[in-house]
Write a protein that holds these residues in place. Sequence first.
Motif, mmCIF file in Angstrom:
data_model
loop_
_atom_site.group_PDB
_atom_site.id
_atom_site.type_symbol
_atom_site.label_atom_id
_atom_site.label_comp_id
_atom_site.label_asym_id
_atom_site.label_seq_id
_atom_site.Cartn_x
_atom_site.Cartn_y
_atom_site.Cartn_z
ATOM 1 N N ALA A 461 45.158 54.822 50.119
ATOM 2 C CA ALA A 461 45.278 53.687 49.198
ATOM 3 C C ALA A 461 44.901 52.388 49.910
ATOM 4 C CB ALA A 461 46.703 53.600 48.650
ATOM 5 N N TYR A 462 45.373 52.243 51.131
ATOM 6 C CA TYR A 462 45.046 51.049 51.925
ATOM 7 C C TYR A 462 43.540 50.960 52.169
ATOM 8 C CZ TYR A 462 44.565 48.106 56.078
ATOM 9 O OH TYR A 462 44.171 47.156 56.962
ATOM 10 N N LEU A 463 42.920 52.079 52.524
ATOM 11 C CA LEU A 463 41.491 52.090 52.817
ATOM 12 C C LEU A 463 40.654 51.781 51.584
ATOM 13 C CD1 LEU A 463 41.251 55.156 55.228
ATOM 14 C CD2 LEU A 463 40.863 52.767 55.817
ATOM 15 N N SER A 464 41.096 52.250 50.422
ATOM 16 C CA SER A 464 40.360 51.957 49.182
ATOM 17 C C SER A 464 40.253 50.459 48.961
ATOM 18 C CB SER A 464 41.055 52.615 47.993
ATOM 19 O OG SER A 464 41.001 54.016 48.077
ATOM 20 N N LEU A 465 41.357 49.758 49.203
ATOM 21 C CA LEU A 465 41.366 48.312 49.020
ATOM 22 C C LEU A 465 40.524 47.611 50.085
ATOM 23 C CD1 LEU A 465 45.152 48.198 48.254
ATOM 24 C CD2 LEU A 465 43.388 47.477 46.648
ATOM 25 N N GLU A 466 40.665 48.033 51.334
ATOM 26 C CA GLU A 466 39.929 47.392 52.415
ATOM 27 C C GLU A 466 38.423 47.640 52.308
ATOM 28 O OE1 GLU A 466 40.825 45.416 55.269
ATOM 29 O OE2 GLU A 466 42.438 45.051 53.855
ATOM 30 N N GLN A 467 38.030 48.866 51.952
ATOM 31 C CA GLN A 467 36.609 49.176 51.886
ATOM 32 C C GLN A 467 35.939 48.516 50.688
ATOM 33 O OE1 GLN A 467 36.943 53.519 52.283
ATOM 34 N NE2 GLN A 467 35.867 53.370 54.228
ATOM 35 N N THR A 468 36.720 48.153 49.694
ATOM 36 C CA THR A 468 36.169 47.382 48.581
ATOM 37 C C THR A 468 35.888 45.952 49.023
ATOM 38 O OG1 THR A 468 37.361 48.732 46.971
ATOM 39 C CG2 THR A 468 36.552 46.594 46.226
ATOM 40 N N ARG A 469 36.793 45.410 49.827
ATOM 41 C CA ARG A 469 36.590 44.055 50.344
ATOM 42 C C ARG A 469 35.436 43.995 51.329
ATOM 43 N NH1 ARG A 469 41.281 41.905 53.295
ATOM 44 N NH2 ARG A 469 40.046 39.988 53.259
ATOM 45 N N PHE A 470 35.317 45.030 52.176
ATOM 46 C CA PHE A 470 34.287 45.031 53.217
ATOM 47 C C PHE A 470 33.446 46.319 53.122
ATOM 48 C CE2 PHE A 470 36.181 41.390 54.974
ATOM 49 C CZ PHE A 470 37.550 41.578 55.036
ATOM 50 N N PRO A 471 32.601 46.408 52.088
ATOM 51 C CA PRO A 471 31.793 47.631 51.923
ATOM 52 C C PRO A 471 30.788 47.783 53.056
ATOM 53 C CG PRO A 471 31.072 45.921 50.406
ATOM 54 C CD PRO A 471 32.323 45.412 51.050
ATOM 55 N N ASN A 472 30.569 49.036 53.431
ATOM 56 C CA ASN A 472 29.565 49.392 54.452
ATOM 57 C C ASN A 472 29.865 48.830 55.830
ATOM 58 O OD1 ASN A 472 28.038 50.660 52.372
ATOM 59 N ND2 ASN A 472 27.145 48.680 51.840
ATOM 60 N N LYS A 473 31.105 48.349 56.049
ATOM 61 C CA LYS A 473 31.448 47.834 57.366
ATOM 62 C C LYS A 473 31.825 48.964 58.307
ATOM 63 C CE LYS A 473 34.379 44.504 59.783
ATOM 64 N NZ LYS A 473 35.471 43.513 59.688
ATOM 65 N N TYR A 474 32.429 50.022 57.764
ATOM 66 C CA TYR A 474 32.841 51.150 58.588
ATOM 67 C C TYR A 474 33.013 52.367 57.686
ATOM 68 C CZ TYR A 474 37.243 49.578 56.650
ATOM 69 O OH TYR A 474 38.220 49.176 55.783
ATOM 70 N N ILE A 475 33.034 53.538 58.315
ATOM 71 C CA ILE A 475 33.324 54.773 57.588
ATOM 72 C C ILE A 475 34.542 55.417 58.243
ATOM 73 C CG2 ILE A 475 30.968 55.154 56.811
ATOM 74 C CD1 ILE A 475 30.615 57.140 59.072
ATOM 75 N N VAL A 476 35.296 56.157 57.460
ATOM 76 C CA VAL A 476 36.504 56.808 57.957
ATOM 77 C C VAL A 476 36.355 58.306 57.781
ATOM 78 C CG1 VAL A 476 39.009 56.973 57.776
ATOM 79 C CG2 VAL A 476 37.871 54.780 57.357
ATOM 80 N N ASP A 477 36.573 59.040 58.837
ATOM 81 C CA ASP A 477 36.432 60.495 58.827
ATOM 82 C C ASP A 477 37.814 61.125 59.019
ATOM 83 O OD1 ASP A 477 34.946 62.981 61.033
ATOM 84 O OD2 ASP A 477 35.487 63.088 58.913
ATOM 85 N N PHE A 478 38.299 61.857 58.006
ATOM 86 C CA PHE A 478 39.583 62.550 58.090
ATOM 87 C C PHE A 478 39.341 63.993 58.542
ATOM 88 C CE2 PHE A 478 42.739 59.711 56.243
ATOM 89 C CZ PHE A 478 41.955 58.774 55.587
ATOM 90 N N GLN A 479 40.024 64.392 59.578
ATOM 91 C CA GLN A 479 39.976 65.774 60.052
ATOM 92 C C GLN A 479 41.426 66.270 60.138
ATOM 93 O OE1 GLN A 479 37.715 65.964 63.705
ATOM 94 N NE2 GLN A 479 36.021 64.725 62.868
ATOM 95 N N ILE A 480 41.900 66.839 59.052
ATOM 96 C CA ILE A 480 43.311 67.215 58.929
ATOM 97 C C ILE A 480 43.436 68.735 58.896
ATOM 98 C CG2 ILE A 480 45.456 66.820 57.677
ATOM 99 C CD1 ILE A 480 44.045 64.254 58.625
ATOM 100 N N GLU A 481 44.217 69.269 59.773
ATOM 101 C CA GLU A 481 44.462 70.712 59.791
ATOM 102 C C GLU A 481 45.289 71.099 58.571
ATOM 103 O OE1 GLU A 481 46.043 72.247 63.474
ATOM 104 O OE2 GLU A 481 47.030 73.903 62.432
ATOM 105 N N GLN A 482 44.867 72.134 57.879
ATOM 106 C CA GLN A 482 45.594 72.577 56.697
ATOM 107 C C GLN A 482 46.952 73.159 57.083
ATOM 108 O OE1 GLN A 482 43.203 75.264 54.422
ATOM 109 N NE2 GLN A 482 41.756 73.686 53.758
ATOM 110 N N GLY A 483 47.901 72.997 56.172
ATOM 111 C CA GLY A 483 49.235 73.548 56.397
ATOM 112 C C GLY A 483 50.210 72.568 57.013
ATOM 113 N N LEU A 484 49.736 71.341 57.316
ATOM 114 C CA LEU A 484 50.618 70.353 57.945
ATOM 115 C C LEU A 484 51.109 69.291 56.957
ATOM 116 C CD1 LEU A 484 48.630 69.709 61.266
ATOM 117 C CD2 LEU A 484 50.605 71.229 60.928
#
Length: 605
Positions: A461-484
């Motif tokens: 939710a935080y990233l959605s708001l920030e990336q709208t304010r600053f589009p194309n400034k950075y990308i975020v890659d989530f690598q989450i192990e399943q089951g956690l």
Amino acid sequence: MFCLHHVLVQKNKGWVKMLNLTALMLEKVGIIVIVAYLLSQMKSFRHIIQAKHNTNERILLILLFGAFGIISNYTGVEVHYNSINRATWLSELEHESALANTRVMGVVIGGLLGGPIVGVGAGLVAGVHRYTLGGFTAFSCGISTILAGIIAGYFGQKRKQMGKQITAGFAVMIGMIMESVQMLLILVMAKPIEQAWSLVQFISFPMIFGSGLGTLLFMFIIKAIKRDKELTRANQTNQAFLIADQTLPYFRQGLNINSCREIAEIMLKLTDADAVSITDDHQVLAHVGAASDHHIPKSKPETGLTKKVLEGGRISIARSKKEILCVYKSCPLEAAIVLPLKVKNKIVGTLKMYYTEPEKLDKVQQELAEGLANLFSTQLELAEAERQTKLLKDAEIKALQAQIHPHFLFNSINTISALCRTDADKARKLLLELSSFFRGNLQGARQMLLPLENELANVRAYLSLEQTRFPNKYIVDFQIEQGLEKVLIPPFTLQPLVENAIHYGFPRSKSEGRITIRIFSENNQLQIIVEDNGKGIPEERIQVLGKQTVISKKGNGTAIFNINERLKGIYNGKACLTLKSKVDHGTTVTISIPLDNKGVVDQSV
């Protein structure tokens, strides 16, 4: 052979005359449209072009559209035995002449916009004036003009009652039908019948076509006026969102008569509502604006609409006095939007915006009201959270809560308000994300541990708001192990790290930054790693981060310190935070938490 040739020549001459008349009719239409356009630039004209009007405004509309009919009469084309008199200003017609003009067009538009009273009034003004000019069609044209006003007013009113708009296509259809009816009345009433039939054959196409085109252009002008009004409201939405800032101090006081009155006054000033009311779950706390004589604080809600929202918890919209269900028959309120105010999904009251004219409750006002209700619910939860923090024993939680800067809220609100002008759907989604973010913060303030999936939802939710304010400034890659997803972690563990990476890692970077969030299990430990390729941290600063608060331009550097201290306290020294960084290469923060939670210290509150 000669007779056939003569007939063909006469027919060709007839077509040429008809085309000439059509061209002249278009010229007359242009005069009316130009006058309408010039008037549309006047604020007073824009004001009276509304869907509902009081008596004085109806009189002005009658005079206005009646004047359009009179102008059409004076600038019409005199037709004498299928020959065209090109006089530019007609004050009188010969007995055997007729008049081709766009008189019906103005009357029809007046009736559609202003209803039967305006239609009849404008029809009488234009029709009587047409009768005084004379000609063998004077009576039939006068009657047809009045009839056009009556029919257009009736159908315009019916369409509004059905909740439909007066579209350009609908107006063109009514206008062309009324011109056709005028042709029929000329055939029925005008004498001699042979001359009437010859006239109708000659003028029917130019007048019906000219009226249709003129109505279309006129309606485009009317639609432009209304569209400009909506755009103006959208531009004012940014100012309306100041409500969130101005009302926050009063929401901190909770829902009471004094605070709610101040809130309602602010809303009345910054919105187009004619009255604003706030209730708790059983009584009116404040009502300012129209109908204040019977919507009185400390009384039970007067409207059935409010009771319905309190019971069902859903937004309700009323577009008529009957739907509002006010017990006072003389109540001036004719439209309303009532929204539930919630704290922890429990209905604690309602926010109500009332209008004396249903048309004021447009899409812009509706979206604004829904957004404000979400913000107000969040503010109420923030107020409740502030009260709860007085009871919290965990000093680190308090410190972390203090770090949720109001700038983030205000920046997010400014971003959302700007999107209201360009992408209303996206603005609505971001408003929900903002609500979700603060609800996540409130939930974390009341719990020592929460599921990892909740913390991740807060981060997204935080990233959605920030990336709208600053589009194309950075990308975020989530690598989450399943089951956690259900693993319990301390709240405010991940989001502050992501926030630090964004604000400190890429302050003025022109290239696209990258943030990688990796969460996995290893050796019975939950590993949370936040890595960025930003500007990095000097070695001397790394030595103190996490061990004490660090003064910075954007804050007091408590985030990492608070996380580290809470990890030590909650897991009795079995959890840790490590930080690695290299200038111009990026920063990596790693948190290790025991998966069995056996080391968790009892800090229930």
